[in-house]
Scaffold this motif. Structure first.
Motif, short mmCIF file in Angstrom:
data_model
loop_
_atom_site.label_atom_id
_atom_site.label_comp_id
_atom_site.label_asym_id
_atom_site.label_seq_id
_atom_site.Cartn_x
_atom_site.Cartn_y
_atom_site.Cartn_z
N ARG A 102 0.80 -1.22 0.00
CA ARG A 102 0.00 0.00 0.00
C ARG A 102 0.84 1.28 0.00
O ARG A 102 0.32 2.36 -0.34
CB ARG A 102 -0.94 0.02 1.22
CG ARG A 102 -1.95 -1.13 1.25
CD ARG A 102 -3.02 -0.98 0.18
NE ARG A 102 -3.74 0.27 0.26
CZ ARG A 102 -4.71 0.52 1.14
NH1 ARG A 102 -5.07 -0.42 2.01
NH2 ARG A 102 -5.32 1.68 1.13
N LEU A 103 2.10 1.18 0.42
CA LEU A 103 2.95 2.38 0.47
C LEU A 103 4.03 2.39 -0.60
O LEU A 103 4.85 3.31 -0.66
CB LEU A 103 3.59 2.50 1.86
CG LEU A 103 2.61 2.65 3.03
CD1 LEU A 103 3.37 2.75 4.35
CD2 LEU A 103 1.71 3.86 2.86
N VAL A 104 4.01 1.40 -1.46
CA VAL A 104 5.02 1.31 -2.52
C VAL A 104 4.88 2.50 -3.48
O VAL A 104 3.78 2.82 -3.93
CB VAL A 104 4.88 -0.02 -3.30
CG1 VAL A 104 5.79 -0.02 -4.52
CG2 VAL A 104 5.21 -1.20 -2.39
N GLY A 105 6.00 3.16 -3.74
CA GLY A 105 6.01 4.28 -4.67
C GLY A 105 5.71 5.63 -4.06
O GLY A 105 5.84 6.65 -4.73
N LYS A 106 5.32 5.65 -2.78
CA LYS A 106 5.08 6.93 -2.11
C LYS A 106 6.41 7.48 -1.60
O LYS A 106 7.35 6.74 -1.32
CB LYS A 106 4.09 6.75 -0.97
CG LYS A 106 2.70 6.31 -1.46
CD LYS A 106 1.72 6.20 -0.33
CE LYS A 106 0.35 5.72 -0.83
NZ LYS A 106 -0.30 6.71 -1.71
N VAL A 107 6.48 8.80 -1.47
CA VAL A 107 7.71 9.43 -1.01
C VAL A 107 7.78 9.38 0.51
O VAL A 107 6.80 9.62 1.20
CB VAL A 107 7.78 10.89 -1.50
CG1 VAL A 107 8.97 11.62 -0.88
CG2 VAL A 107 7.86 10.93 -3.02
N GLY A 108 8.97 9.03 1.03
CA GLY A 108 9.21 9.03 2.46
C GLY A 108 10.44 9.85 2.80
O GLY A 108 11.41 9.88 2.04
N SER A 109 10.40 10.53 3.93
CA SER A 109 11.51 11.38 4.34
C SER A 109 11.53 11.45 5.86
O SER A 109 10.53 11.12 6.52
CB SER A 109 11.35 12.78 3.73
OG SER A 109 12.54 13.53 3.82
N THR A 128 15.92 4.92 10.07
CA THR A 128 14.50 5.12 9.73
C THR A 128 14.29 4.98 8.23
O THR A 128 13.26 4.47 7.78
CB THR A 128 14.02 6.48 10.24
OG1 THR A 128 14.33 6.62 11.64
CG2 THR A 128 12.51 6.63 10.06
N HIS A 129 15.27 5.41 7.44
CA HIS A 129 15.20 5.18 5.99
C HIS A 129 15.04 3.69 5.68
O HIS A 129 14.34 3.32 4.73
CB HIS A 129 16.49 5.69 5.31
CG HIS A 129 16.59 7.17 5.23
ND1 HIS A 129 17.76 7.80 4.87
CD2 HIS A 129 15.68 8.16 5.45
CE1 HIS A 129 17.56 9.11 4.88
NE2 HIS A 129 16.32 9.35 5.23
N THR A 130 15.70 2.85 6.46
CA THR A 130 15.61 1.40 6.24
C THR A 130 14.16 0.93 6.31
O THR A 130 13.71 0.13 5.48
CB THR A 130 16.46 0.65 7.27
OG1 THR A 130 17.83 1.07 7.16
CG2 THR A 130 16.38 -0.85 7.06
N VAL A 131 13.42 1.44 7.28
CA VAL A 131 12.00 1.07 7.41
C VAL A 131 11.23 1.53 6.18
O VAL A 131 10.41 0.78 5.62
CB VAL A 131 11.40 1.67 8.69
CG1 VAL A 131 9.91 1.33 8.79
CG2 VAL A 131 12.13 1.16 9.92
N GLY A 136 8.74 0.04 0.66
CA GLY A 136 8.71 0.32 -0.78
C GLY A 136 8.63 1.79 -1.12
O GLY A 136 8.33 2.14 -2.27
N MET A 137 8.95 2.65 -0.17
CA MET A 137 8.83 4.08 -0.40
C MET A 137 10.07 4.64 -1.12
O MET A 137 11.14 4.03 -1.09
CB MET A 137 8.59 4.81 0.92
CG MET A 137 7.35 4.32 1.66
SD MET A 137 7.00 5.20 3.20
CE MET A 137 6.29 6.70 2.54
#
Length: 208
Positions: A102-109, A128-131, A136-137
């Motif tokens: 459900r979160l694949v392709g979304k931006v994470g920061s 936290t980037h690892t998570v 899939g972010m």
């Protein structure tokens, strides 16, 4: 309109201030910003005794709402070089979202705070980037086009991995985020929103 969630945990208000600066940056780019916090795990009596800032106005987020956003910017203080237990507990509940992509392709920061200059800012951001990568972010940091992180005339947080602040004045007293640190957070918010909008306009996130 691009929707960005600024999801944070803050014991003493430093991350809360950065969260609002990130949201300001998101809105400056023309995107929508929602600020929410994760649930507190510390009993209220203990939190009050420790001087926690309990009057934070942000609503409490739910795991189920995370897919509603194009980008999620996580703010957490450092605990022994890693994210706070409150944030880890929240993210540990994302197994269902992970299973369904459900979160694949979304931006994470990510942005953070430590008590000292070398208190684990980079290790917290990177772990936290690892998570986010497991979910899939698309991970976005604070690029060197924000020149404030290159300053040598003052102690300041900020790294290519994300915005940050120092919470201790060096004498055991409280230090609030500096103007430069807040500007780094705003820059990161703008950058995240711009990347998320570009991915959405190219319809890339949906195909990842």
């Amino acid at each position: 309109m691009t929707k960005v969630l600024v999801l944070y945990y803050s014991s003493y208000g430093h991350i809360e201030r950065l969260a609002h600066a990130v949201a300001d940056g998101v809105r400056q780019s023309g995107a929508s910003a929602v600020i929410k916090q994760v649930p507190e795990l510390v009993p209220e009596t203990v939190a009050r005794k420790a001087g926690y800032k309990l009057n934070q106005n942000a609503d409490v987020a739910t795991v189920a709402e995370l897919p509603d956003y194009d980008a999620i910017v996580i703010g957490t203080p450092t605990r022994f070089g890693n994210m706070a237990a409150q944030m880890k507990n929240f993210l540990d509940q994302c197994g269902g979202l992970w299973f369904e992509d459900r979160l694949v392709g979304k931006v994470g920061s990510v942005f953070t705070s430590t008590g000292s200059q070398h208190g684990g800012q980079e290790s917290t951001l990177l772990s936290t980037h690892t998570v986010l990568l497991h979910l899939g972010m698309v991970v976005v940091g604070l690029p060197y086009s924000f020149k404030g992180q290159l300053r040598m005339d003052a102690i300041t947080g900020g790294s290519p991995y994300g915005a940050s602040t120092l919470a201790d004045d060096g004498n055991g007293g409280d230090r609030q985020p500096s103007d430069n640190e807040l500007e780094g957070a705003r820059f990161q918010g703008r950058h995240v929103a711009q990347v998320a909008a570009a991915l959405a306009s190219a319809n890339i996130g949906a195909t990842l």
